[in-house]
Design a protein around this motif. Structure first.
Motif, PDB file in Angstrom:
ATOM      1  N   ASN A  49     -56.743   5.885  25.254  1.00  0.00           N
ATOM      2  CA  ASN A  49     -58.174   6.173  25.216  1.00  0.00           C
ATOM      3  C   ASN A  49     -58.516   7.423  26.021  1.00  0.00           C
ATOM      4  O   ASN A  49     -59.340   8.236  25.597  1.00  0.00           O
ATOM      5  CB  ASN A  49     -58.985   4.962  25.695  1.00  0.00           C
ATOM      6  N   GLN A  59     -55.376   7.718  18.598  1.00  0.00           N
ATOM      7  CA  GLN A  59     -56.357   6.809  18.001  1.00  0.00           C
ATOM      8  C   GLN A  59     -55.659   5.624  17.347  1.00  0.00           C
ATOM      9  O   GLN A  59     -56.110   4.488  17.460  1.00  0.00           O
ATOM     10  CB  GLN A  59     -57.237   7.561  16.997  1.00  0.00           C
ATOM     11  N   MET A  60     -54.542   5.877  16.683  1.00  0.00           N
ATOM     12  CA  MET A  60     -53.788   4.806  16.048  1.00  0.00           C
ATOM     13  C   MET A  60     -53.225   3.847  17.099  1.00  0.00           C
ATOM     14  O   MET A  60     -53.357   2.636  16.986  1.00  0.00           O
ATOM     15  CB  MET A  60     -52.648   5.382  15.215  1.00  0.00           C
ATOM     16  N   TYR A  61     -52.633   4.408  18.166  1.00  0.00           N
ATOM     17  CA  TYR A  61     -52.035   3.568  19.198  1.00  0.00           C
ATOM     18  C   TYR A  61     -53.089   2.852  20.038  1.00  0.00           C
ATOM     19  O   TYR A  61     -52.810   1.805  20.604  1.00  0.00           O
ATOM     20  CB  TYR A  61     -51.118   4.387  20.101  1.00  0.00           C
ATOM     21  N   ALA A  62     -54.290   3.387  20.144  1.00  0.00           N
ATOM     22  CA  ALA A  62     -55.357   2.703  20.877  1.00  0.00           C
ATOM     23  C   ALA A  62     -55.709   1.392  20.180  1.00  0.00           C
ATOM     24  O   ALA A  62     -56.054   0.404  20.832  1.00  0.00           O
ATOM     25  CB  ALA A  62     -56.586   3.603  21.004  1.00  0.00           C
ATOM     26  N   VAL A  63     -55.596   1.386  18.851  1.00  0.00           N
ATOM     27  CA  VAL A  63     -55.899   0.189  18.063  1.00  0.00           C
ATOM     28  C   VAL A  63     -54.677  -0.719  17.948  1.00  0.00           C
ATOM     29  O   VAL A  63     -54.780  -1.939  18.042  1.00  0.00           O
ATOM     30  CB  VAL A  63     -56.402   0.587  16.651  1.00  0.00           C
ATOM     31  N   ASN A  64     -53.516  -0.122  17.727  1.00  0.00           N
ATOM     32  CA  ASN A  64     -52.252  -0.856  17.575  1.00  0.00           C
ATOM     33  C   ASN A  64     -51.239  -0.311  18.575  1.00  0.00           C
ATOM     34  O   ASN A  64     -50.411   0.533  18.221  1.00  0.00           O
ATOM     35  CB  ASN A  64     -51.692  -0.688  16.154  1.00  0.00           C
TER      36      ASN A  64
END
Length: 65
Positions: A18, A45-50
């Protein structure tokens, strides 16, 4: 822009996704053509969610083309 990218990359590698997102966005405000910041913004952004596993070594693995 390079300083921001390096700061964002450090946060990315520390799995602070983030915070990395905010740095990469700031880098892109300075230089909208900054492709590395754009790529790492998307990955962050992808790793923040997954999030990756706890033993993640920082390597991005493509799961689709």
């Amino acid at each position: 822009s390079l300083d921001k990218f390096q700061s964002g990359l450090k946060l990315y590698r520390e799995m602070n996704f983030n915070e990395a997102i905010e740095i990469f966005k700031a880098a892109l405000e300075l230089n909208p053509d900054d492709q590395p910041s754009s790529v790492f913004l998307n990955r962050s952004q992808m790793y923040a969610v997954n999030p990756p596993p706890a033993d993640w070594d920082g390597v991005f693995v493509m799961t689709r083309k």
